[in-house]
Design a protein around this motif. Structure first.
Motif, mmCIF file in Angstrom:
data_model
loop_
_atom_site.group_PDB
_atom_site.id
_atom_site.type_symbol
_atom_site.label_atom_id
_atom_site.label_comp_id
_atom_site.label_asym_id
_atom_site.label_seq_id
_atom_site.Cartn_x
_atom_site.Cartn_y
_atom_site.Cartn_z
ATOM 1 N N ASP A 183 10.126 36.970 14.463
ATOM 2 C CA ASP A 183 10.145 35.691 13.767
ATOM 3 C C ASP A 183 9.575 34.599 14.677
ATOM 4 O OD1 ASP A 183 10.683 33.490 12.314
ATOM 5 O OD2 ASP A 183 12.869 33.703 12.342
ATOM 6 N N THR A 185 9.462 31.486 14.267
ATOM 7 C CA THR A 185 10.240 30.243 14.361
ATOM 8 C C THR A 185 11.177 30.278 15.563
ATOM 9 O OG1 THR A 185 11.657 31.164 12.646
ATOM 10 C CG2 THR A 185 10.253 29.324 12.012
ATOM 11 N N LEU A 186 11.470 31.489 16.100
ATOM 12 C CA LEU A 186 12.313 31.552 17.294
ATOM 13 C C LEU A 186 11.644 30.838 18.451
ATOM 14 C CD1 LEU A 186 13.572 35.237 17.129
ATOM 15 C CD2 LEU A 186 14.775 33.156 16.466
ATOM 16 N N VAL A 188 9.290 28.541 18.174
ATOM 17 C CA VAL A 188 9.250 27.114 17.822
ATOM 18 C C VAL A 188 10.617 26.479 18.126
ATOM 19 C CG1 VAL A 188 8.978 25.476 15.930
ATOM 20 C CG2 VAL A 188 7.500 27.474 16.053
ATOM 21 N N ALA A 189 11.682 27.197 17.762
ATOM 22 C CA ALA A 189 13.037 26.671 17.987
ATOM 23 C C ALA A 189 13.297 26.464 19.475
ATOM 24 C CB ALA A 189 14.078 27.622 17.393
ATOM 25 N N ALA A 190 12.824 27.393 20.299
ATOM 26 C CA ALA A 190 13.031 27.258 21.740
ATOM 27 C C ALA A 190 12.303 26.031 22.280
ATOM 28 C CB ALA A 190 12.564 28.522 22.456
ATOM 29 N N SER A 191 11.070 25.811 21.814
ATOM 30 C CA SER A 191 10.343 24.634 22.306
ATOM 31 C C SER A 191 11.001 23.361 21.789
ATOM 32 C CB SER A 191 8.865 24.703 21.925
ATOM 33 O OG SER A 191 8.690 24.423 20.558
ATOM 34 N N ASP A 192 11.588 23.437 20.600
ATOM 35 C CA ASP A 192 12.333 22.291 20.074
ATOM 36 C C ASP A 192 13.538 21.989 20.966
ATOM 37 O OD1 ASP A 192 12.782 20.370 17.894
ATOM 38 O OD2 ASP A 192 14.601 21.533 17.530
ATOM 39 N N LEU A 193 14.096 23.041 21.579
ATOM 40 C CA LEU A 193 15.267 22.883 22.449
ATOM 41 C C LEU A 193 14.828 22.752 23.907
ATOM 42 C CD1 LEU A 193 17.518 25.450 20.611
ATOM 43 C CD2 LEU A 193 18.041 23.030 20.857
ATOM 44 N N TYR A 194 13.726 22.071 24.121
ATOM 45 C CA TYR A 194 13.293 21.617 25.450
ATOM 46 C C TYR A 194 12.790 22.717 26.370
ATOM 47 C CZ TYR A 194 16.129 17.976 23.441
ATOM 48 O OH TYR A 194 16.654 17.079 22.561
ATOM 49 N N ALA A 195 12.496 23.916 25.843
ATOM 50 C CA ALA A 195 11.918 24.955 26.686
ATOM 51 C C ALA A 195 10.424 24.684 26.859
ATOM 52 C CB ALA A 195 12.130 26.329 26.055
ATOM 53 N N GLN A 199 8.888 28.781 29.775
ATOM 54 C CA GLN A 199 10.265 29.194 29.466
ATOM 55 C C GLN A 199 10.352 29.870 28.101
ATOM 56 O OE1 GLN A 199 11.854 25.275 30.206
ATOM 57 N NE2 GLN A 199 13.200 26.051 31.809
ATOM 58 N N LYS A 203 12.008 33.375 28.268
ATOM 59 C CA LYS A 203 13.377 33.423 27.736
ATOM 60 C C LYS A 203 13.451 33.985 26.316
ATOM 61 C CE LYS A 203 15.369 30.796 31.019
ATOM 62 N NZ LYS A 203 16.535 31.179 31.786
ATOM 63 N N ILE A 204 12.356 33.853 25.567
ATOM 64 C CA ILE A 204 12.412 34.262 24.161
ATOM 65 C C ILE A 204 11.425 35.401 23.879
ATOM 66 C CG2 ILE A 204 12.211 33.494 21.751
ATOM 67 C CD1 ILE A 204 14.469 32.098 23.262
ATOM 68 N N LEU A 208 12.486 39.572 23.712
ATOM 69 C CA LEU A 208 12.459 40.155 22.374
ATOM 70 C C LEU A 208 11.364 41.203 22.246
ATOM 71 C CD1 LEU A 208 13.159 36.985 20.231
ATOM 72 C CD2 LEU A 208 14.659 38.946 20.578
ATOM 73 N N PRO B 88 6.896 19.169 21.427
ATOM 74 C CA PRO B 88 8.264 19.220 20.901
ATOM 75 C C PRO B 88 9.335 19.174 22.004
ATOM 76 C CG PRO B 88 6.924 20.946 19.918
ATOM 77 C CD PRO B 88 6.053 20.242 20.899
ATOM 78 N N ASP B 89 9.052 19.829 23.143
ATOM 79 C CA ASP B 89 10.077 19.868 24.191
ATOM 80 C C ASP B 89 10.177 18.551 24.950
ATOM 81 O OD1 ASP B 89 7.450 20.939 25.030
ATOM 82 O OD2 ASP B 89 8.343 21.010 27.015
ATOM 83 N N PHE B 97 16.798 24.792 11.540
ATOM 84 C CA PHE B 97 15.775 25.438 10.739
ATOM 85 C C PHE B 97 16.372 26.040 9.473
ATOM 86 C CE2 PHE B 97 14.128 25.129 14.930
ATOM 87 C CZ PHE B 97 12.775 24.883 14.760
ATOM 88 N N PHE B 103 18.690 32.809 18.272
ATOM 89 C CA PHE B 103 18.105 33.803 19.173
ATOM 90 C C PHE B 103 18.938 35.082 19.108
ATOM 91 C CE2 PHE B 103 17.238 29.640 21.416
ATOM 92 C CZ PHE B 103 16.010 29.485 20.801
ATOM 93 N N HIS B 105 18.974 37.790 20.762
ATOM 94 C CA HIS B 105 19.348 38.494 21.990
ATOM 95 C C HIS B 105 20.348 37.693 22.813
ATOM 96 C CE1 HIS B 105 16.100 35.782 22.793
ATOM 97 N NE2 HIS B 105 16.133 35.982 24.090
ATOM 98 N N PHE B 114 21.619 26.694 24.952
ATOM 99 C CA PHE B 114 20.207 26.868 25.328
ATOM 100 C C PHE B 114 19.493 25.551 25.644
ATOM 101 C CE2 PHE B 114 15.684 27.619 24.614
ATOM 102 C CZ PHE B 114 15.484 28.792 25.321
ATOM 103 N N MET B 118 17.917 24.409 29.230
ATOM 104 C CA MET B 118 16.493 24.109 29.424
ATOM 105 C C MET B 118 16.301 22.709 30.012
ATOM 106 S SD MET B 118 14.848 26.748 28.659
ATOM 107 C CE MET B 118 16.227 27.734 29.168
#
Ligand SMILES: Nc1ncnc2c1ncn2[C@@H]1O[C@H](COP(=O)(O)OP(=O)(O)OP(=O)(O)O)[C@@H](O)[C@H]1O
Ligand SMILES: [Mg+2]
Lengths: 284, 369
Positions: A183, A185-186, A188-195, A199, A203-204, A208, B88-89, B97, B103, B105, B114, B118
């Motif tokens: 997926d 969006t995982l 995208v979600a990580a970059s939304d959460l400041y990764a 990272q 991390k993602i 996976l 975005p970060d 979403f 995530f 895992h 998370f 970060m």
């Protein structure tokens, strides 16, 4: 996601079908006969090979009792030892390089904006699956002969390069399959959460993707371990791998030592392929 | 929240997200103009809802605010600073979403932590915040579970906690309740409102469910074909829709032909003159007006004075209310909805009989087109 996309097992499909009306290939006439013949053709020679690896006698025709002498002899044979180490070294190097290259190729063909020629690249990566191995082998023989003359360099590097090339598609396919079902969006979600981009990858994406990478690595390893044709054409003197060593032996006296080596390779291959299926299912 | 008052300087300073003439065109053979010159100021600590039919550009606007998609034209400001070019970060904005995107895992706790991880927050702070978030969404017991072993509602809560944990200045929610069943949906609506007021974070919420929008929002923007048609409080939008599309999209409506003249309208179906405030740009002459079904009453008998004559077509009982379908003297069809608690439905005439419709004063709204 993973659960829902799994195909129904035969049992559950049968259970869902109306009582007694489900289509079942097992009821077709001759089903059992065909199945048994197929299994005999596939497995009987292998079983005979394995059985005779334990023969106390020196021939492949007469059973003279159980013994591990051919295993002991093979293990003590310096040529076998050298070939075995070379095989593992070659498969390990080729599979490692091929897996790294395949991972990058898979990312480039699934995690980028569509670019012109993406389908072409996909075809190019899979070239070794389409060009007959003997053609590649002859081509490599000619090219490497020039290079060897020109540079005077003569090491395992040629074998590693050749094996890497034909291992790439085998590593690429399971990795790409894994990326495609992942997926997006995982990430995208990580970059939304400041990764940061790095990272997100470490991390993602990478964790996976790991089952796919391991599956790809093992498939590439087995394919390399098993190769005869290209190795036979590319190797220099003293660069025998187990398969080419065995091929050489068959031209002389055949003893159950070859059976013993085959059995060990068979076992190693079976374990790796089982692990491949286990990993490529993703275990989620 | 009254749109008619001029925007004061204080209100201007309250704007958290300022979408300034943003357009988005997806290039290609059949290029899509997903957003067409959209401007909206979303205030601090506001529960703001984007409402509109499928494909109207709600997700696109949210993705531009989050930074997943650059605008083709226009600017985006957060608390007065231009953020259109930030990744975005780099934006203190988090997203819940539609499919949760947890995530797989990582455990529930690691998912929630998370964002803070970060941001490089110390372990202790991360753990404390995660515990606080777990409590906030009532998921303490499932802290170390794998996210794949959670029900839809639980996943929804984790997604919410994960987005709230870094305490963003703005939270974006893209139809977060659409995958839940009705009962859970109602519960989560209340919970979302509670979380919004407890955290003091600006929420931008996307839905195509008009009821959800009405019950939850401070203000609503109704969108269609990449444009914002109207922005206002739920009351404004419901009672004073600017256009027929808005009226039709939110709640049930009767649209009637009428004539506007000097601040009064006369229905084609009769019933005297109603005092109205016509929206700017509507001139005297023939107009279309809106009457909500619950603003009309029906009784048996013949009309007297300014009452409208009608014939009953159908009576539908729905528990708390009764809906009466009528044909007016002008041939127009009309729906009236009467609460059953006042005994409204009890003494109604039956199908085919004559009846009288009374429209409450002030219930007639002139529409722009
Ligand atoms: N990546 C894209 N490429 C091309 N067109 C797109 C892309 N994303 C969205 N669109 C188009 O932009 C328009 C708006 O899409 P958007 O997803 O914003 O709608 P939406 O209001 O969120 O709809 P829904 O309620 O169905 O989620 C649609 O016509 C859609 O087809
Ligand atoms: Mg959408």
């Amino acid at each position: 996601m993973a659960e829902t996309s799994l195909p129904a097992t035969p049992e559950s499909a049968a259970a869902a079908a109306p009582r007694g009306r489900a289509y079942n290939a097992r009821t077709l006439p001759g089903f059992a006969t065909v199945a048994i013949c197929a299994f005999v053709i596939i497995y009987a020679p292998i079983i005979i090979l394995v059985v005779f690896s334990f023969n106390a006698g020196t021939t492949l025709a007469i059973w003279e009792g159980f013994s591990l002498r051919w295993y002991a002899q093979a293990a003590a044979n310096e040529q076998v030892q050298g070939a075995a180490i070379r095989s593992l070294y070659l498969a390990g190097s080729a599979a490692t390089i091929a897996t790294v290259a395949a991972t990058m190729a898979a990312l480039a063909t699934t995690r980028t904006r569509r670019f012109p020629g993406r389908t072409m690249i996909y075809a190019l990566i899979n070239q070794p699956l389409m060009v007959p191995e003997i053609v590649t082998a002859v081509a490599l023989l000619i090219v490497f002969a020039w290079v060897k003359v020109a540079t005077g360099h003569n090491s395992m590097i040629y074998l590693i390069a050749a094996h890497t090339a034909f291992c790439i598609p085998f590593a690429y396919l399971p990795i790409r399959a894994r990326l495609e079902t992942m997926d997006m969006t995982l990430e995208v979600a990580a970059s939304d959460l400041y990764a940061s981009k790095k990272q997100v990858f470490t991390k993602i994406t990478l964790p996976l993707l790991m089952p796919g990478i391991i599956a790809g690595y093992m498939l590439a390893f087995v394919i390399s371990l098993d190769d005869v044709v290209i190795t036979e054409f590319v190797k220099s003197a003293g660069q025998d791998t187990l398969p080419t060593y065995m091929l050489g032996q068959l031209r002389r006296v055949v003893t159950p030592e070859v059976n013993a080596i085959s059995t060990v390779i068979l076992l190693a291959g079976a374990i790796l392929v089982s692990l491949f299926f286990w990993f490529s299912r993703g275990r989620e | 929240m009254d749109m008619s008052t001029p925007v004061s300087e204080a209100a201007e300073a309250q704007v958290a997200i300022d979408v300034d003439r943003v357009s988005k065109i997806f290039p290609g053979e059949d290029a899509v103009r997903a957003l067409d010159d959209v401007s909206v100021g979303i205030r601090r600590n506001e529960f703001f809802t984007l409402l509109g039919p499928s494909g109207c550009g709600k997700t696109t606007l949210l993705r531009i605010i989050a930074g997943f998609e650059p605008p083709t034209m226009g600017a985006l400001r957060l608390d007065g600073t231009d953020i259109s070019r930030l990744a975005p970060d780099q934006r203190p904005i988090n997203t819940v979403f539609q499919n949760y995107a947890l995530f797989p895992h990582m455990s529930v706790a690691r998912n929630i932590g998370f964002g803070l991880e970060m941001l490089g927050k110390p372990k202790r702070e991360v753990n404390e915040t995660v515990d606080r978030m777990l409590k906030l969404v009532q998921m303490e017991a499932l802290k170390s579970r794998k996210t794949s072993a959670l029900s839809g509602g639980q996943q929804q809560r984790v997604a919410l906690a994960r987005a709230l944990a870094p305490h963003p200045r703005v939270l974006l929610l893209d139809e977060p309740l659409s995958a839940l069943d009705l009962k859970l949906r109602k519960e989560m609506q209340i919970e979302l409102k509670r979380l919004q007021s407890e955290t003091g974070i600006t929420f931008i919420f996307v839905t195509h469910d008009q009821e959800e929008a009405l019950t939850m929002s401070d203000r609503i923007a109704v969108m269609r074909d990449g444009r914002i048609l109207q922005i206002g409080s739920p009351r404004d939008i419901y009672q004073r829709p600017a256009e027929r599309f808005v009226a039709n999209f939110i709640g049930e409506s009767n649209f009637l032909d009428a004539t506007l003249s000097a601040g009064h309208v006369t229905l084609k179906a009769g019933g005297g003159a109603f005092a109205v405030t016509a929206p700017p740009g509507v001139a005297d002459g023939p107009v279309s007006v809106l009457v909500r079904p619950e603003h009309a009453a029906v009784r048996a008998g013949s009309p007297a004075g300014d009452e409208l004559p009608a014939t009953i077509r159908n009576v539908v009982y729905s528990g708390d209310a009764t809906t009466i379908h009528l044909e007016l003297g002008s041939g127009e069809l009309f729906k009236a909805k009467m609460s059953n608690s006042t005994g409204g439905g009890a003494t109604l005439p039956s199908q085919g009989e004559p009846a009288v419709v009374t429209i409450a004063p002030g219930a007639v709204t002139v529409l722009k087109d």
